[in-house]
Write a protein that holds these residues in place. Sequence first.
Motif, PDB file in Angstrom:
ATOM      1  N   GLN A  29       0.830  -1.209   0.000  1.00 51.26           N
ATOM      2  CA  GLN A  29       0.000   0.000   0.000  1.00 51.26           C
ATOM      3  C   GLN A  29       0.868   1.264   0.000  1.00 51.26           C
ATOM      4  O   GLN A  29       0.629   2.192  -0.776  1.00 51.26           O
ATOM      5  N   TYR A  30       1.883   1.279   0.860  1.00 48.86           N
ATOM      6  CA  TYR A  30       2.763   2.451   0.894  1.00 48.86           C
ATOM      7  C   TYR A  30       3.466   2.625  -0.447  1.00 48.86           C
ATOM      8  O   TYR A  30       3.677   3.721  -0.925  1.00 48.86           O
ATOM      9  N   TRP A  31       3.849   1.514  -1.008  1.00 46.06           N
ATOM     10  CA  TRP A  31       4.584   1.543  -2.269  1.00 46.06           C
ATOM     11  C   TRP A  31       3.698   2.112  -3.375  1.00 46.06           C
ATOM     12  O   TRP A  31       4.109   2.962  -4.157  1.00 46.06           O
ATOM     13  N   THR A  33       0.883   3.909  -3.141  1.00 42.81           N
ATOM     14  CA  THR A  33       0.302   5.237  -2.980  1.00 42.81           C
ATOM     15  C   THR A  33       1.287   6.298  -3.459  1.00 42.81           C
ATOM     16  O   THR A  33       2.412   6.357  -2.970  1.00 42.81           O
ATOM     17  N   PRO A  34       0.884   7.112  -4.414  1.00 40.00           N
ATOM     18  CA  PRO A  34       1.841   8.082  -4.943  1.00 40.00           C
ATOM     19  C   PRO A  34       2.077   9.239  -3.977  1.00 40.00           C
ATOM     20  O   PRO A  34       1.207   9.554  -3.163  1.00 40.00           O
ATOM     21  N   ALA A  35       3.238   9.837  -4.088  1.00 41.55           N
ATOM     22  CA  ALA A  35       3.512  11.077  -3.353  1.00 41.55           C
ATOM     23  C   ALA A  35       3.412  12.197  -4.386  1.00 41.55           C
ATOM     24  O   ALA A  35       4.328  12.382  -5.179  1.00 41.55           O
ATOM     25  N   PRO A  36       2.296  12.920  -4.410  1.00 45.34           N
ATOM     26  CA  PRO A  36       2.074  13.846  -5.516  1.00 45.34           C
ATOM     27  C   PRO A  36       3.016  15.054  -5.537  1.00 45.34           C
ATOM     28  O   PRO A  36       3.174  15.676  -6.561  1.00 45.34           O
ATOM     29  N   PHE A  37       3.601  15.370  -4.388  1.00 49.64           N
ATOM     30  CA  PHE A  37       4.454  16.557  -4.338  1.00 49.64           C
ATOM     31  C   PHE A  37       5.808  16.247  -3.744  1.00 49.64           C
ATOM     32  O   PHE A  37       5.957  15.306  -2.977  1.00 49.64           O
ATOM     33  N   PHE A 218       9.272   5.007   3.927  1.00 48.41           N
ATOM     34  CA  PHE A 218       8.344   5.574   2.947  1.00 48.41           C
ATOM     35  C   PHE A 218       7.963   7.017   3.265  1.00 48.41           C
ATOM     36  O   PHE A 218       7.149   7.601   2.573  1.00 48.41           O
ATOM     37  N   PRO A 220       7.737  10.580   2.966  1.00 47.26           N
ATOM     38  CA  PRO A 220       8.195  11.440   1.877  1.00 47.26           C
ATOM     39  C   PRO A 220       9.006  12.646   2.351  1.00 47.26           C
ATOM     40  O   PRO A 220       9.829  13.157   1.602  1.00 47.26           O
ATOM     41  N   HIS A 233       8.491  16.267 -11.059  1.00 50.06           N
ATOM     42  CA  HIS A 233       7.992  15.170 -10.240  1.00 50.06           C
ATOM     43  C   HIS A 233       6.479  15.184 -10.354  1.00 50.06           C
ATOM     44  O   HIS A 233       5.838  16.177 -10.048  1.00 50.06           O
ATOM     45  N   ILE A 234       5.898  14.122 -10.840  1.00 51.36           N
ATOM     46  CA  ILE A 234       4.435  14.137 -10.959  1.00 51.36           C
ATOM     47  C   ILE A 234       3.879  12.748 -10.679  1.00 51.36           C
ATOM     48  O   ILE A 234       4.481  11.735 -11.029  1.00 51.36           O
ATOM     49  N   SER A 235       2.742  12.728 -10.002  1.00 52.25           N
ATOM     50  CA  SER A 235       2.158  11.453  -9.607  1.00 52.25           C
ATOM     51  C   SER A 235       1.361  10.873 -10.766  1.00 52.25           C
ATOM     52  O   SER A 235       0.920  11.598 -11.665  1.00 52.25           O
ATOM     53  N   TRP A 237      -1.687   9.825 -10.848  1.00 56.35           N
ATOM     54  CA  TRP A 237      -3.053  10.333 -11.004  1.00 56.35           C
ATOM     55  C   TRP A 237      -3.089  11.753 -11.552  1.00 56.35           C
ATOM     56  O   TRP A 237      -3.984  12.115 -12.307  1.00 56.35           O
ATOM     57  N   ALA A 238      -2.082  12.542 -11.198  1.00 55.55           N
ATOM     58  CA  ALA A 238      -2.065  13.915 -11.713  1.00 55.55           C
ATOM     59  C   ALA A 238      -1.724  13.915 -13.201  1.00 55.55           C
ATOM     60  O   ALA A 238      -2.283  14.680 -13.987  1.00 55.55           O
TER      61      ALA A 238
END
Lengths: 254, 512
Positions: A29-31, A33-37, A218, A220, A233-235, A237-238
């Motif tokens: 799950q941590y892996w 899930t994106p970090a959008p920023f 994990f 960020p 850097h972009i996730s 979903w974005a």
Amino acid sequence: MSLISILFILLFYFSLLLFVVGLARKVAQYWRTPAPFKIPIAPAPQTLPKLYLRMLREIFLFESLFKANKWTWFFGWVFHFGLVLLFFRHLVYFWPGELPEILLHSSPLRFAAFPLMLGLLGLLGRRVIVDRVRYISSPSDYLMLILLIAIAFTGALMTFFHNHPNMLLVKNFAQGLITLNWSELPEEGIFLAHIFLVLVLVAIFPISKLLHAPGVFFSPTLNQLDNARKKRHISSWALEKEENENGQDLEKNN
Amino acid sequence: MSDIKVEKLKTYIETPLIEIDSMKGVGPFKANKETQEELGFPGEKIDNWKEVAINKIADTVSKYRSVQVFLDICVKCGACTDKCHYYLGTSDPKNMPVARQDLFRSVYRRYFTFSGKYFPKLVGAKDLDDEMLDDWYNYFHQCSQCRRCSVFCPYGIDTAEISMAAREVMNSIGVGQKYSNQILGKVKKIGNNLGMPEPAFKDTLLDLEEEIEQETGVAIRIPIDKKDVEVLLVAPSADFFAEPHIDGFIGYAKVFHQSGVSWTLSSYASEAANFGMFIGSYEVMRQGALRIRKAAIDLGVSRVIVGECGHAWRVAYSFWNTLSGLGGGAGDEYALQLQKQLDKRYPQPQHIIEFTYDLIQQGKLVFDKSRNDHRVVTFHDSCNIARGSNMGDIENGQFILPREVIKAACSNFVDMPIETIKISTFCCGGGGGLLTDDLIELRVKGALPRMQALKQAEESDAVNTMAALCAICKSQFSKVLPYYEFDPYMVVSVHQLVGEAIILDKEPKSKN
Ligand code: SF4
Ligand code: SF4
């Protein structure tokens, strides 16, 4: 085989299953899930070697905690230090076959029980005495410390007061768990309590705050490089959203 | 001014004992229907708010690794409990960073974790009910998202991420804050936080040009919407009219004049601030960033420079590249379109401090430091710059560059105590969308740690000037300094110091 042995064998596999499956799910799950920023916290490293050093310092030295509070750092660090040493010491039981040289000399590591205990009692003391920490503590926070203290206490009792079960029997039992060639478990009460509590700890690992161990990797704010201007850097979903929008724009223009 | 009880300043920072519910209340004014709908949020608290909020939480934890991980891994060590200026200033335990997170965490646990679903009491899991929502609204608007707590947490847990997420959840059910959302509406409609329309914007700056010429005898231009110049300057709109901000803006104009670099402001994107960050909305924040992208493309500039604003610089430095591709190193077409236009020799975007610093390094600016000799200057590191950005692309550049610029313009510089500056800097007390009169008590109390540090610097080094690099800090300090018996005019822009000491040429230097 005695009923107790069977129960403990089942309990062992059950706890292990919970641990492995639970942890794998959490890490996945941590892996995923994106970090959008980009949100590294200062002092943020700008090169990879520095980033690795930062993580190593956090993981082995608890650098941020040291900056924050020397007492918490001291108790926390000696506790974890003791824990690592004792973990290593317990490999004696699980190591398959001949022990490597280094484990043969690991007996003095049993004294790590003292810093471990000191650390735990210190942390418990802080939790009770400092009003701020008491305010943020839930029953589970106390229970976790009590569980660890009980494990340490039963372990130390066996080690230092000569009521240790026969090491060979313990080793056989542990080996049996790995090789599926099960053998009888020594039935001293303290020993059973010790094993039982450890299995409880293992089982609740993935559903408790013990997740801090995999989680720290994990985080960020800690694991990101400070290079937002240099590299986009972009996730996922974005990016998807952006592509949809651009697609729509193109349609409009055509 | 007098009805807020202010503690007499001690010369050191003391951790208070907790005083439960000392800041309990209804929080800042709520946004009305019109304001909420303008931003695409429900106009008022919806009927099935609980359900929607819980779904929104699920959505947030699946999109933000920070929130997911931070909610899971806190061990309640307490290391962060005495690190928040709002706790130090108010003693309310719910202003301890971990307790603030726990408002969110307890709900997350209740609905999304095994232990919280079946053993809520054991792990402190709580239902999301009206009382909880009230606490959310109140206490997530007592967090300036300064990230000081994150520096001291062994896992880097950043309460700002949680409070942004919480505000986003609340907006999604129609519970928004008036101050932030109203401002965002103005940016959306008009292009700046003040809602200052283009003609007024142009008039103000024309007047300013005249004033500068009268005062200095030098014709310093403030170009607006000029095409094909080198630099687009994006400043916080407070710089155009507010005190002391405007003297900093004059400082930028003087620096551009001396540099010979052609520049312009944009009337379409006349705002660097981006409150979208404060309300945790990716979409709203992105819209702000896209305005600037559009201005840069339309004006055909090759560099974008950001004025003195704290959160704006975090958004620009850390998020613009993500949001709108204004930066470097993109692989996708969308971002490349803009990045091709930008000059690769300079960092994009760049901070005005970096610009001035470079000119100083190259010996292109000459100062008469004696004009600032009546000042003993100290520097307030703004939280978003200090902990969420960099300058000069060197390690700790965000601390080094502003100080070097100040020292180039002033002879007397001293720092405040080390535990209150740089990575450990204390928030001014008004950041994160809290700079509103309905939160004045919180603002005054939250400023306490900074005021204490300033007091110390005043007593030890006779400091009489505090330079700041953020529009919010400047407004906040001007307002709260008198509560602590300081002179409100002691806060200045860094570029005011630059502007006062700089020696001007009559004609702008031609670019070499
Ligand atoms: S320092 Fe971090 S882990 Fe410790 S209580 Fe605060 S948020 Fe939780
Ligand atoms: S981000 Fe700043 S204001 Fe918010 S809890 Fe942390 S220290 Fe306090």
